[in-house]
Scaffold this motif. Structure first.
Motif, mmCIF file in Angstrom:
data_model
loop_
_atom_site.group_PDB
_atom_site.id
_atom_site.type_symbol
_atom_site.label_atom_id
_atom_site.label_comp_id
_atom_site.label_asym_id
_atom_site.label_seq_id
_atom_site.Cartn_x
_atom_site.Cartn_y
_atom_site.Cartn_z
ATOM 1 N N GLN A 62 0.825 -1.204 0.000
ATOM 2 C CA GLN A 62 0.000 0.000 0.000
ATOM 3 C C GLN A 62 0.869 1.268 0.000
ATOM 4 O OE1 GLN A 62 -3.226 -0.374 -0.358
ATOM 5 N NE2 GLN A 62 -3.043 -2.607 -0.212
ATOM 6 N N ASP A 63 2.062 1.147 -0.546
ATOM 7 C CA ASP A 63 3.009 2.278 -0.557
ATOM 8 C C ASP A 63 3.237 2.823 0.853
ATOM 9 O OD1 ASP A 63 3.043 2.032 -3.334
ATOM 10 O OD2 ASP A 63 1.464 3.514 -3.599
ATOM 11 N N GLN A 64 3.366 1.900 1.811
ATOM 12 C CA GLN A 64 3.520 2.322 3.208
ATOM 13 C C GLN A 64 4.766 3.158 3.429
ATOM 14 O OE1 GLN A 64 2.993 -0.803 2.056
ATOM 15 N NE2 GLN A 64 1.974 -2.118 3.544
ATOM 16 N N GLN A 65 5.809 2.890 2.665
ATOM 17 C CA GLN A 65 7.062 3.633 2.827
ATOM 18 C C GLN A 65 7.282 4.502 1.588
ATOM 19 O OE1 GLN A 65 8.719 -0.337 3.477
ATOM 20 N NE2 GLN A 65 10.000 0.570 5.056
ATOM 21 N N GLN A 66 7.367 5.792 1.817
ATOM 22 C CA GLN A 66 7.584 6.754 0.743
ATOM 23 C C GLN A 66 8.638 7.765 1.189
ATOM 24 O OE1 GLN A 66 3.941 8.655 -0.506
ATOM 25 N NE2 GLN A 66 2.737 6.781 -0.297
ATOM 26 N N LYS A 67 9.438 8.197 0.246
ATOM 27 C CA LYS A 67 10.427 9.217 0.582
ATOM 28 C C LYS A 67 10.741 10.036 -0.657
ATOM 29 C CE LYS A 67 14.826 9.949 2.956
ATOM 30 N NZ LYS A 67 15.969 9.315 3.660
ATOM 31 N N ALA A 68 10.895 11.335 -0.463
ATOM 32 C CA ALA A 68 11.259 12.246 -1.547
ATOM 33 C C ALA A 68 12.351 13.187 -1.049
ATOM 34 C CB ALA A 68 10.045 13.054 -2.009
ATOM 35 N N ASP A 69 13.357 13.426 -1.885
ATOM 36 C CA ASP A 69 14.503 14.250 -1.489
ATOM 37 C C ASP A 69 14.799 15.268 -2.580
ATOM 38 O OD1 ASP A 69 16.822 15.313 -0.459
ATOM 39 O OD2 ASP A 69 18.065 13.563 -0.909
ATOM 40 N N ASP A 70 14.751 16.554 -2.224
ATOM 41 C CA ASP A 70 15.025 17.629 -3.182
ATOM 42 C C ASP A 70 16.521 17.858 -3.407
ATOM 43 O OD1 ASP A 70 12.292 18.427 -3.686
ATOM 44 O OD2 ASP A 70 12.278 19.303 -1.677
#
Length: 212
Positions: A62-70
């Motif tokens: 369920q896309d439990q782990q998400q991360k985004a880095d600029d």
């Protein structure tokens, strides 16, 4: 385990330029956060002199782990657009790194969002997608005299024969779509006049290419 989901085929690279800035996209399939971290670090080391190495990934049914880095770009203009492309495409267990070499012309907030979004979308298109469908692994044990007819019937019927084991009898390890086990057992019974045994093994995913 979910019945089916989409993910990328595997590693890919793509590139485009806008206003003299160079955007290089790297895509890969991952199974753990450690996989994601290692891949991102690998790209950062490869492009240690780049202006930015921005990234995003999702993990879990369920896309439990998400991360985004600029990675130094203005907040929300790089990692988040990459993540949104991954989520919009409904692909799971996927990491994308977009490396940027600044070309001297500023793109502005909107321009950055569009550029990183385009880079991520190009990366997914280059990689290609597969549908992973949950199957039950069944071990069919039968006499050698029956192998040819049963194997031919399975292949023409679209079943995946994962492996074959040879001993006193031959065993065909076959993938059957989840929920179709009973119908499959009847098929084998009819083919062999009830002279084969079927044993359930652990489930597995089969990969089906998605047409572009």
């Amino acid at each position: 385990m979910i019945a089916n989901y989409y993910t990328v085929k595997g590693y890919s690279e793509s590139e485009f330029k806008i206003n003299k800035s160079r955007f290089i996209t790297y895509v890969n399939r991952i199974e753990t956060e450690s996989d994601a971290a290692q891949f991102i670090d690998q790209i950062k080391k490869k492009h240690w002199n780049a202006t930015h190495n921005c990234s995003a990934y999702t993990l879990g049914d369920q896309d439990q782990q998400q991360k985004a880095d600029d990675d130094g770009e203005p907040s929300g203009t790089a990692g988040r657009p990459i993540l949104e492309v991954i989520k919009k495409a409904a692909v799971k267990n996927t990491v994308i790194v977009v490396t940027r070499y600044f070309g001297g012309i500023k793109l502005g907030t909107g321009g950055l969002i569009r550029a990183y979004g385009k880079a991520a979308a190009n990366g997914l298109l280059t990689s290609g997608l597969v549908e992973r469908v949950l199957h039950t692994r069944l071990a069919i044990c039968l006499d050698y005299a029956l192998q040819g007819s049963v194997e031919n019937s399975l292949r023409t019927g679209g079943y995946i024969i994962e492996n074959k084991k040879f001993a006193e009898k031959v065993t065909l390890i076959t993938l059957v779509k989840y929920g179709e086990e009973a119908a499959f057992a009847k098929k084998i019974c009819d083919l062999t006049a009830d002279r084969a045994s079927i044993r359930h093994l652990e489930p597995a995913y089969a990969e089906i290419p998605v047409n572009p």
